[in-house]
Write an enzyme that holds these catalytic residues in place. Structure first.
Site, PDB file in Angstrom:
ATOM      1  N   GLU A   1       4.875   3.684  -5.485  1.00 34.42           N
ATOM      2  CA  GLU A   1       4.234   4.683  -4.994  1.00 34.42           C
ATOM      3  C   GLU A   1       4.652   6.041  -4.711  1.00 34.42           C
ATOM      4  O   GLU A   1       4.773   6.915  -3.775  1.00 34.42           O
ATOM      5  CB  GLU A   1       3.396   4.319  -3.556  1.00 34.42           C
ATOM      6  CG  GLU A   1       2.733   3.148  -3.564  1.00 34.42           C
ATOM      7  CD  GLU A   1       2.276   2.839  -2.057  1.00 34.42           C
ATOM      8  OE1 GLU A   1       3.026   3.051  -1.045  1.00 34.42           O
ATOM      9  OE2 GLU A   1       1.184   2.309  -1.813  1.00 34.42           O
TER      10      GLU A   1
ATOM     11  N   GLU B   1      -1.684  -3.637  -4.801  1.00 29.80           N
ATOM     12  CA  GLU B   1      -1.928  -4.127  -3.163  1.00 29.80           C
ATOM     13  C   GLU B   1      -3.108  -4.149  -2.770  1.00 29.80           C
ATOM     14  O   GLU B   1      -3.601  -3.065  -2.419  1.00 29.80           O
ATOM     15  CB  GLU B   1      -0.762  -2.958  -2.654  1.00 29.80           C
ATOM     16  CG  GLU B   1       0.868  -3.110  -2.730  1.00 29.80           C
ATOM     17  CD  GLU B   1       1.607  -2.090  -1.939  1.00 29.80           C
ATOM     18  OE1 GLU B   1       0.930  -1.537  -1.078  1.00 29.80           O
ATOM     19  OE2 GLU B   1       2.761  -2.137  -2.321  1.00 29.80           O
TER      20      GLU B   1
END
Ligand SMILES: *[C@@H]1O[C@H](CO)[C@@H](O)[C@H](O)[C@H]1NC(C)=O
Ligand SMILES: *[C@@H]1O[C@H](CO)[C@@H](O)[C@H](O)[C@H]1NC(C)=O
Ligand SMILES: *[C@@H]1O[C@H](CO)[C@@H](O)[C@H](O)[C@H]1NC(C)=O
Ligand SMILES: *[C@@H]1O[C@H](CO)[C@@H](O)[C@H](O)[C@H]1NC(C)=O
Ligand SMILES: *[C@@H]1O[C@H](CO)[C@@H](O)[C@H](O)[C@H]1NC(C)=O
Ligand SMILES: *[C@@H]1O[C@H](CO)[C@@H](O)[C@H](O)[C@H]1NC(C)=O
Ligand SMILES: *[C@@H]1O[C@H](CO)[C@@H](O)[C@H](O)[C@H]1NC(C)=O
Length: 630
Positions: free
Chosen positions: A182, A262
């Protein structure tokens, strides 16, 4: 002769490699928008599990349950700070044996999606980065800062060669490897850093392995998190519109497989806030949409586990928010690895898309309520300083941080003498909110109160010239996500009393875990009283039984607890929502005497005891303004 044999083996080895690399392959098919495994269309339905949050005795049990849920892959992170506790000192043994875990996954016929960071977030201390990076205070983490790169390259130079033989085309079970994590959520947006990482991963792992990135589904996150040469994937939970979320992935990857790296089955908890849950039905409905679109998915988490010891991280959003010890996550497998209703609903969704393995789901692990255990032996923390801090203390005019003294986590004691008599009372306060994160204040050994980052900046005290002022400062975990993860611990700025800055500090780094594991109970005389930092020790036997349990701390306030030297983590029942600590059966002995050590920092109950129960309680939150201003 020996030389000849060696040459022969090299030739044979080469041949073997040749054969295996044509047999086994894992690739991206940009024409049919899918992965190809051994040349055939392949889709993964995966779940996250963190070996560092599950005791090794239970690795196989959890993986078997994941396999029986219909998953064909697991996704794991590798925390750098767990494996390189000091610069150049590596630990891959015991519960840190990554390759042993990878081999177990392979035995269970599951593939691996590996996320070796070096930054991982994961609600883990400092997002997996070692705190010793901060011994250079102005280091720019996760950028091309040369000190950062040097440390990172050295780590990857140790880690990636261990990974290489486990890659799918090399005969192992790792099908893809994520680079960074991320990165688009980080302030730096340093493409040169990502390019450097890409180079290191390719140089070490080769050209064939699928390398990818994962980012949230906003334009800005994808802009800074993606890079040419790394396959861009996204992450999102059941509350997002699946079609729209994948449209964002398509902006960066017009062709290739859809991947949600995710998919949130639950969520994390912060101390003092409500317990997070996610409806099983919503999770199942959204999962079904994802699978109907032909997408690949990893469920984060499938098994959450526990932040044992000091490993939980923190977020920073309108103030510092430490994460609880439990990482149950409301995941399909509970903190103790038991199948939940959510697991069965998810499994039935999966069964519509791929065949479930034959055989029953393993049952929940047995739990045992060992009942009350008295912990009568009290010793004040200040009375065992020599055991907790065996080296000489440091002297400094003004406070210095944990990092400057190479203390990774836990506690340090800052001591000075009152420079004047305080007749009425004066405000002892942390300038610029500089207590990271809690400071338990004592005057001549008497507990005065607690300073708390972003919450309690000062307390009134009074005393005589020369009185001993002690601040036991606790790290609650370094920030793991967001713009700035240089989260120094200890007293970050000066402490003032009235209008004057306090000086001439004696600083004791505390190594409580070594003491509790090796030199306990201390021979020091037991002390009376029930406020201020103190250890409470007791023993119990569990004849013939060493089953899982949960530890409740009725009437206790804030602290840390060990069983047989294993650090179960932090407790803070007056905040909640977590009220019980998971006690794996593997930490207990059915044949020897078990020892419980409670470090209570604020206020212990009268007649101190702990309570072993058979069910977790993770959802009772108290408003701190009412309950724990002692
Ligand atoms: C490695 O870590 C384990 C705990 O996970 C510990 O027991 C062991 O002592 C460590 N090894 C070294 C060499 O520090
Ligand atoms: C999701 O987004 C798509 C495309 O914008 C839209 O057609 C669809 O109605 C949305 N679904 C829901 C449940 O809102
Ligand atoms: C400290 O004492 C002063 C004077 O009595 C009072 O105004 C102030 O609210 C007190 N501060 C705290 C944090 O208790
Ligand atoms: C991060 O925080 C540290 C310490 O609070 C500060 O020195 C540094 O300037 C911050 N960096 C950024 C990029 O905000
Ligand atoms: C504390 O105050 C002194 C004197 O003003 C100053 O020199 C020092 O930098 C300060 N230290 C910290 C950690 O803020
Ligand atoms: C807390 O969790 C238990 C199950 O562990 C549940 O029965 C109870 O309803 C929950 N309480 C609240 C307030 O959500
Ligand atoms: C805690 O109590 C205060 C004062 O009554 C209130 O303003 C605040 O909203 C409460 N917070 C929570 C999380 O309930």
């Amino acid at each position: 002769m020996e030389l000849l044999l060696c040459v022969l083996m090299v030739v044979l080895g080469g041949l073997q490699l040749q054969a295996s690399s044509t047999d086994r392959s894992f690739r991206i098919d940009y024409v049919n928008n899918c992965f190809l495994k051994d040349g055939a269309r392949f889709r993964y339905i995966s779940g996250s599990i963190h070996y560092f949050r599950v005791p090794p005795a239970y690795w196989k049990d959890r993986l078997l349950k994941m396999y029986m849920s219909g998953l064909n892959a697991v996704q794991i992170y590798v925390p750098w700070n767990y494996h390189e506790p000091q610069p150049g000192v590596y630990n891959f043994s015991g519960d840190r044996d990554l390759e042993k875990f990878l081999n177990l996954v392979a035995e269970l016929d599951l593939l691996v999606i590996l996320r070796p960071g070096p930054y991982i977030c994961a609600e883990w201390e400092m997002g997996g980065l070692p705190s010793w990076l901060l011994t250079k205070p102005d280091i720019a983490l996760r950028t091309t800062d040369s000190d950062y790169l040097q440390a990172m390259d050295r780590w990857l130079g140790v880690l990636l060669p261990k990974i290489k033989p486990h890659l799918y085309h090399n005969g192992g079970n790792i099908i893809s490897v994520q680079v960074e994590n991320e990165y688009g959520s980080y302030y730096a947006c340093d493409y040169n850093y990502m390019r450097h990482l890409l180079g290191v991963f390719r140089a070490s792992l080769g050209e064939e392995v699928v390398l990818f990135t994962t980012d949230g589904t906003s334009a800005s996150e994808l802009k800074c998190g993606t890079l040419q040469g790394l396959y861009a994937t996204v992450d999102f939970g059941p509350e997002e519109n699946v079609t729209e979320a994948f449209m964002l992935q398509r902006l960066y990857e017009p062709k290739g497989p859809l991947v949600n790296s995710e998919f949130y089955t639950g969520w994390l908890d912060y101390w003092g806030e409500a317990h997070s849950t996610k409806s099983a039905k919503k999770v199942a409905n959204s999962l079904q949409k994802i699978l109907e679109m032909g997408a690949n998915v990893n469920m984060y988490m499938f098994q959450g586990g526990t932040n044992f010891g000091y490993w939980s991280g923190a977020d920073y959003k309108d103030g510092y928010k430490p994460i609880t010890t439990s990482y149950d996550y409301d995941a399909p497998l509970s903190e103790a690895g038991d199948p939940t209703d959510k697991l069965y609903i998810i499994r039935s969704v999966i069964s519509k898309f791929q065949e479930l393995p034959a055989g029953p789901m393993p049952p929940p692990t047995p739990k045992f309520a060992y009942g009350y255990v008295s912990v009568p032996q009290r010793v004040a923390l200040l009375d065992v300083l020599a055991i907790l801090s065996p080296s000489l203390p440091f002297y400094s005019s003004y406070p210095i941080t944990f990092e400057a003294l190479k203390q990774a986590h836990g506690f340090m004691l800052y001591r000075t003498l009152l420079p004047q008599e305080i007749v009425e009372s004066a405000l002892l306060s942390a300038s610029r909110n500089g207590v990271h994160d809690l400071a338990y204040v004592l005057l001549n050994g008497e507990y005065q109160g607690t300073l708390e980052r972003d919450r309690v900046n000062g307390i009134n005290i009074s005393g005589q010239l020369g009185d001993t002022l002690d601040l036991v400062v606790e790290s609650m975990g370094r920030i793991n996500f967001g713009a700035n993860d240089s989260d120094f611990k200890g007293l970050i700025h000066n402490i003032t009393l009235g209008t004057s800055i306090l000086s001439d500090w004696i600083i004791y780094p505390l190594d409580i875990d070594t003491a509790v594991a090796h030199a306990w109970p201390p021979t020091a005389q037991s002390s009376s009283g029930h406020t201020g930092p103190a250890f409470y020790t007791g023993t119990f036997t569990t004849p013939g039984i060493s089953e899982d349990s949960y530890l409740k701390l009725p009437g206790w306030t804030k602290g840390q607890v060990w069983i047989n030297g294993f650090n179960l983590g932090r407790f803070w029942p007056v905040r909640g929502p977590q009220q019980t600590l998971y006690v794996p059966g593997s930490f207990l002995s059915g044949s020897a005497i078990n020892t419980v050590v409670v470090l209570e920092l604020q206020e212990a109950p009268d007649n101190p005891k702990v309570l072993f129960v058979s069910r977790p309680l993770l959802n009772v939150t108290y408003n701190y303004t009412h309950k724990d201003r002692k």
